[in-house]
Design a protein around this motif. Structure first.
Motif, PDB file in Angstrom:
ATOM      1  N   LYS A 166      34.904  21.629   4.904  1.00 26.97           N
ATOM      2  CA  LYS A 166      36.357  21.521   4.814  1.00 26.97           C
ATOM      3  C   LYS A 166      36.743  20.113   4.373  1.00 26.97           C
ATOM      4  O   LYS A 166      36.213  19.124   4.869  1.00 26.97           O
ATOM      5  CB  LYS A 166      37.006  21.863   6.149  1.00 26.97           C
ATOM      6  CG  LYS A 166      36.986  23.356   6.460  1.00 26.97           C
ATOM      7  CD  LYS A 166      37.856  23.686   7.653  1.00 26.97           C
ATOM      8  CE  LYS A 166      37.905  25.204   7.854  1.00 26.97           C
ATOM      9  NZ  LYS A 166      38.785  25.569   9.005  1.00 26.97           N
ATOM     10  N   ALA A 167      37.690  20.055   3.454  1.00 26.14           N
ATOM     11  CA  ALA A 167      38.055  18.777   2.846  1.00 26.14           C
ATOM     12  C   ALA A 167      38.597  17.785   3.869  1.00 26.14           C
ATOM     13  O   ALA A 167      38.419  16.578   3.722  1.00 26.14           O
ATOM     14  CB  ALA A 167      39.082  19.001   1.738  1.00 26.14           C
ATOM     15  N   GLY A 168      39.234  18.302   4.929  1.00 24.46           N
ATOM     16  CA  GLY A 168      39.805  17.422   5.939  1.00 24.46           C
ATOM     17  C   GLY A 168      38.776  16.687   6.765  1.00 24.46           C
ATOM     18  O   GLY A 168      39.107  15.720   7.453  1.00 24.46           O
ATOM     19  N   THR A 169      37.514  17.106   6.680  1.00 25.33           N
ATOM     20  CA  THR A 169      36.457  16.444   7.445  1.00 25.33           C
ATOM     21  C   THR A 169      35.750  15.352   6.632  1.00 25.33           C
ATOM     22  O   THR A 169      34.859  14.691   7.146  1.00 25.33           O
ATOM     23  CB  THR A 169      35.411  17.464   7.933  1.00 25.33           C
ATOM     24  OG1 THR A 169      34.737  18.017   6.789  1.00 25.33           O
ATOM     25  CG2 THR A 169      36.072  18.579   8.723  1.00 25.33           C
ATOM     26  N   LEU A 170      36.138  15.177   5.371  1.00 25.29           N
ATOM     27  CA  LEU A 170      35.517  14.145   4.536  1.00 25.29           C
ATOM     28  C   LEU A 170      36.012  12.761   4.932  1.00 25.29           C
ATOM     29  O   LEU A 170      37.096  12.612   5.515  1.00 25.29           O
ATOM     30  CB  LEU A 170      35.856  14.390   3.061  1.00 25.29           C
ATOM     31  CG  LEU A 170      35.425  15.716   2.432  1.00 25.29           C
ATOM     32  CD1 LEU A 170      35.886  15.767   0.983  1.00 25.29           C
ATOM     33  CD2 LEU A 170      33.925  15.916   2.527  1.00 25.29           C
ATOM     34  N   SER A 171      35.232  11.749   4.576  1.00 21.24           N
ATOM     35  CA  SER A 171      35.681  10.376   4.769  1.00 21.24           C
ATOM     36  C   SER A 171      36.818  10.073   3.797  1.00 21.24           C
ATOM     37  O   SER A 171      37.069  10.825   2.849  1.00 21.24           O
ATOM     38  CB  SER A 171      34.524   9.408   4.517  1.00 21.24           C
ATOM     39  OG  SER A 171      34.192   9.395   3.139  1.00 21.24           O
ATOM     40  N   GLY A 172      37.504   8.945   4.016  1.00 20.29           N
ATOM     41  CA  GLY A 172      38.606   8.576   3.139  1.00 20.29           C
ATOM     42  C   GLY A 172      38.170   8.415   1.695  1.00 20.29           C
ATOM     43  O   GLY A 172      38.857   8.866   0.766  1.00 20.29           O
ATOM     44  N   GLY A 173      37.017   7.784   1.485  1.00 20.32           N
ATOM     45  CA  GLY A 173      36.516   7.609   0.133  1.00 20.32           C
ATOM     46  C   GLY A 173      36.167   8.924  -0.529  1.00 20.32           C
ATOM     47  O   GLY A 173      36.443   9.143  -1.721  1.00 20.32           O
ATOM     48  N   GLU A 174      35.572   9.826   0.233  1.00 21.00           N
ATOM     49  CA  GLU A 174      35.213  11.136  -0.304  1.00 21.00           C
ATOM     50  C   GLU A 174      36.460  11.955  -0.624  1.00 21.00           C
ATOM     51  O   GLU A 174      36.494  12.682  -1.619  1.00 21.00           O
ATOM     52  CB  GLU A 174      34.317  11.875   0.698  1.00 21.00           C
ATOM     53  CG  GLU A 174      32.932  11.257   0.822  1.00 21.00           C
ATOM     54  CD  GLU A 174      32.172  11.761   2.028  1.00 21.00           C
ATOM     55  OE1 GLU A 174      30.955  11.533   2.083  1.00 21.00           O
ATOM     56  OE2 GLU A 174      32.789  12.369   2.935  1.00 21.00           O
ATOM     57  N   GLN A 175      37.486  11.826   0.214  1.00 24.77           N
ATOM     58  CA  GLN A 175      38.735  12.531  -0.074  1.00 24.77           C
ATOM     59  C   GLN A 175      39.371  12.022  -1.359  1.00 24.77           C
ATOM     60  O   GLN A 175      39.947  12.796  -2.135  1.00 24.77           O
ATOM     61  CB  GLN A 175      39.703  12.384   1.099  1.00 24.77           C
ATOM     62  CG  GLN A 175      39.299  13.171   2.322  1.00 24.77           C
ATOM     63  CD  GLN A 175      40.340  13.117   3.435  1.00 24.77           C
ATOM     64  OE1 GLN A 175      41.480  12.754   3.214  1.00 24.77           O
ATOM     65  NE2 GLN A 175      39.927  13.481   4.639  1.00 24.77           N
ATOM     66  N   GLN A 176      39.274  10.708  -1.604  1.00 30.06           N
ATOM     67  CA  GLN A 176      39.821  10.169  -2.847  1.00 30.06           C
ATOM     68  C   GLN A 176      39.021  10.678  -4.043  1.00 30.06           C
ATOM     69  O   GLN A 176      39.591  11.001  -5.088  1.00 30.06           O
ATOM     70  CB  GLN A 176      39.808   8.642  -2.816  1.00 30.06           C
ATOM     71  CG  GLN A 176      40.515   8.004  -4.018  1.00 30.06           C
ATOM     72  CD  GLN A 176      41.981   8.339  -4.078  1.00 30.06           C
ATOM     73  OE1 GLN A 176      42.773   7.897  -3.252  1.00 30.06           O
ATOM     74  NE2 GLN A 176      42.365   9.141  -5.056  1.00 30.06           N
ATOM     75  N   MET A 177      37.705  10.746  -3.903  1.00 32.34           N
ATOM     76  CA  MET A 177      36.881  11.320  -4.969  1.00 32.34           C
ATOM     77  C   MET A 177      37.288  12.765  -5.236  1.00 32.34           C
ATOM     78  O   MET A 177      37.375  13.199  -6.395  1.00 32.34           O
ATOM     79  CB  MET A 177      35.403  11.263  -4.582  1.00 32.34           C
ATOM     80  CG  MET A 177      34.829   9.871  -4.510  1.00 32.34           C
ATOM     81  SD  MET A 177      33.120   9.918  -3.892  1.00 32.34           S
ATOM     82  CE  MET A 177      32.855   8.179  -3.551  1.00 32.34           C
ATOM     83  N   LEU A 178      37.533  13.511  -4.167  1.00 37.21           N
ATOM     84  CA  LEU A 178      37.931  14.910  -4.308  1.00 37.21           C
ATOM     85  C   LEU A 178      39.275  15.024  -5.024  1.00 37.21           C
ATOM     86  O   LEU A 178      39.454  15.883  -5.897  1.00 37.21           O
ATOM     87  CB  LEU A 178      37.999  15.573  -2.933  1.00 37.21           C
ATOM     88  CG  LEU A 178      38.468  17.032  -2.898  1.00 37.21           C
ATOM     89  CD1 LEU A 178      37.573  17.910  -3.770  1.00 37.21           C
ATOM     90  CD2 LEU A 178      38.495  17.545  -1.466  1.00 37.21           C
ATOM     91  N   ALA A 179      40.214  14.154  -4.670  1.00 39.84           N
ATOM     92  CA  ALA A 179      41.533  14.193  -5.316  1.00 39.84           C
ATOM     93  C   ALA A 179      41.419  13.907  -6.806  1.00 39.84           C
ATOM     94  O   ALA A 179      42.043  14.573  -7.638  1.00 39.84           O
ATOM     95  CB  ALA A 179      42.467  13.186  -4.645  1.00 39.84           C
ATOM     96  N   ILE A 180      40.597  12.922  -7.167  1.00 43.00           N
ATOM     97  CA  ILE A 180      40.405  12.611  -8.587  1.00 43.00           C
ATOM     98  C   ILE A 180      39.658  13.752  -9.275  1.00 43.00           C
ATOM     99  O   ILE A 180      40.002  14.161 -10.395  1.00 43.00           O
ATOM    100  CB  ILE A 180      39.656  11.280  -8.755  1.00 43.00           C
ATOM    101  CG1 ILE A 180      40.505  10.126  -8.213  1.00 43.00           C
ATOM    102  CG2 ILE A 180      39.324  11.035 -10.221  1.00 43.00           C
ATOM    103  CD1 ILE A 180      39.796   8.782  -8.200  1.00 43.00           C
ATOM    104  N   GLY A 181      38.633  14.290  -8.598  1.00 36.65           N
ATOM    105  CA  GLY A 181      37.889  15.405  -9.160  1.00 36.65           C
ATOM    106  C   GLY A 181      38.774  16.611  -9.399  1.00 36.65           C
ATOM    107  O   GLY A 181      38.648  17.298 -10.427  1.00 36.65           O
ATOM    108  N   ARG A 182      39.680  16.875  -8.474  1.00 27.44           N
ATOM    109  CA  ARG A 182      40.623  17.994  -8.649  1.00 27.44           C
ATOM    110  C   ARG A 182      41.483  17.763  -9.888  1.00 27.44           C
ATOM    111  O   ARG A 182      41.756  18.691 -10.651  1.00 27.44           O
ATOM    112  CB  ARG A 182      41.490  18.130  -7.401  1.00 27.44           C
ATOM    113  CG  ARG A 182      42.435  19.327  -7.419  1.00 27.44           C
ATOM    114  CD  ARG A 182      43.222  19.407  -6.133  1.00 27.44           C
ATOM    115  NE  ARG A 182      43.995  18.179  -5.911  1.00 27.44           N
ATOM    116  CZ  ARG A 182      44.646  17.904  -4.776  1.00 27.44           C
ATOM    117  NH1 ARG A 182      44.588  18.747  -3.760  1.00 27.44           N
ATOM    118  NH2 ARG A 182      45.334  16.795  -4.657  1.00 27.44           N
ATOM    119  N   GLY A 183      41.918  16.511 -10.098  1.00 25.30           N
ATOM    120  CA  GLY A 183      42.683  16.202 -11.300  1.00 25.30           C
ATOM    121  C   GLY A 183      41.871  16.404 -12.567  1.00 25.30           C
ATOM    122  O   GLY A 183      42.374  16.896 -13.585  1.00 25.30           O
TER     123      GLY A 183
END
Length: 238
Positions: free
Chosen positions: A134-151
């Motif tokens: 689940k995305a909410g369990t990622l670290s802050g850096g990983e969440q930012q990577m996910l946000a950029i990856g989604r873009g």
């Protein structure tokens, strides 16, 4: 310039009766990293929101790929390839990493979803290790990577990164800016909206400095780094 991808002229906008942007002029050529710099509350996020149709434009013009877009809907702007990774990431915490990435191609890039997913995980290999997490369990850096990856899943022609370094440790900030440089090296045009002046200037071709809803300084990164006003106001050097 002939290869101008985005051109903003005399842009005004705000919320309710409050005018935030007061005649902003800015341009981005294809293949550039352009930094939009300024402290909190000067209008940077408002500009990003107007560019993507989330906030109404009061006046002026926005031309993307030669077409005026200031009256278009957010969906139409996405379909043209102008993609915004917002401040605060805004991932879907209860969905998996894979599902978050797949949602990035909901409007644009669906036909190449599998290929684009491979590209995203080649840039952010940590995400492939967490596909079913689940995305909410990622670290802050990983969440930012996910946000950029989604873009990236939406096949952007211009990617707006709004405060990508906010809330990250110094080590992760360094890594994030290296990743942005990598994406640009692959040909992606980027508008980097940031408070982090020094590191933004290190990777940007040009920069615009915003104060009180207006652009007060602009030029190449090298020119601005030598500007006494920038050094005094943002770097505390003189």
């Amino acid at each position: 310039m002939s290869d101008t991808l985005l051109e903003i002229s005399g842009l005004r906008g705000g919320y309710g009766a409050v005018e935030v942007l007061r005649g902003v002029d800015l341009d981005i050529a294809s293949g550039e990293i352009v930094a939009l710099l300024g402290s909190n509350g000067v209008g940077k996020t408002t500009l990003s929101s107007i560019l993507t149709g989330l906030v109404s434009c009061w006046g002026g013009a926005i031309r993307f790929k030669g077409r005026e877009i200031q009256k278009l809907s957010p969906r139409a702007i996405i379909d043209m390839g102008l993609i915004h990774v917002p401040e605060g990431r805004h991932i879907f915490p209860n969905l998996s990493v894979r599902e978050n990435l797949e949602l990035g191609s909901y409007r644009r890039g669906r036909a190449n979803r599998a290929k684009n997913m491979e590209h995203v995980v080649s840039v952010f290999p940590r995400l492939s290790e967490r596909f079913d997490q689940k995305a909410g369990t990622l670290s802050g850096g990983e969440q930012q990577m996910l946000a950029i990856g989604r873009g990236m899943m939406a096949e952007p022609e211009l990617l707006i990164l709004d405060e990508p370094s906010i809330g990250l440790s110094p080590l992760l900030v360094e890594e994030m800016f290296e990743l942005i440089t990598t994406l640009n090296g692959e040909g992606l045009t980027i508008l980097l909206v940031e408070q982090n002046v020094l590191q933004s200037m290190e990777i940007a071709n040009r920069a615009f400095v915003m104060e009180n809803g207006a652009i007060t300084l602009s030029g190449t990164s090298a020119e601005l780094m030598d500007d006494p006003e920038l050094q005094r106001s943002y770097l505390g050097l003189v």
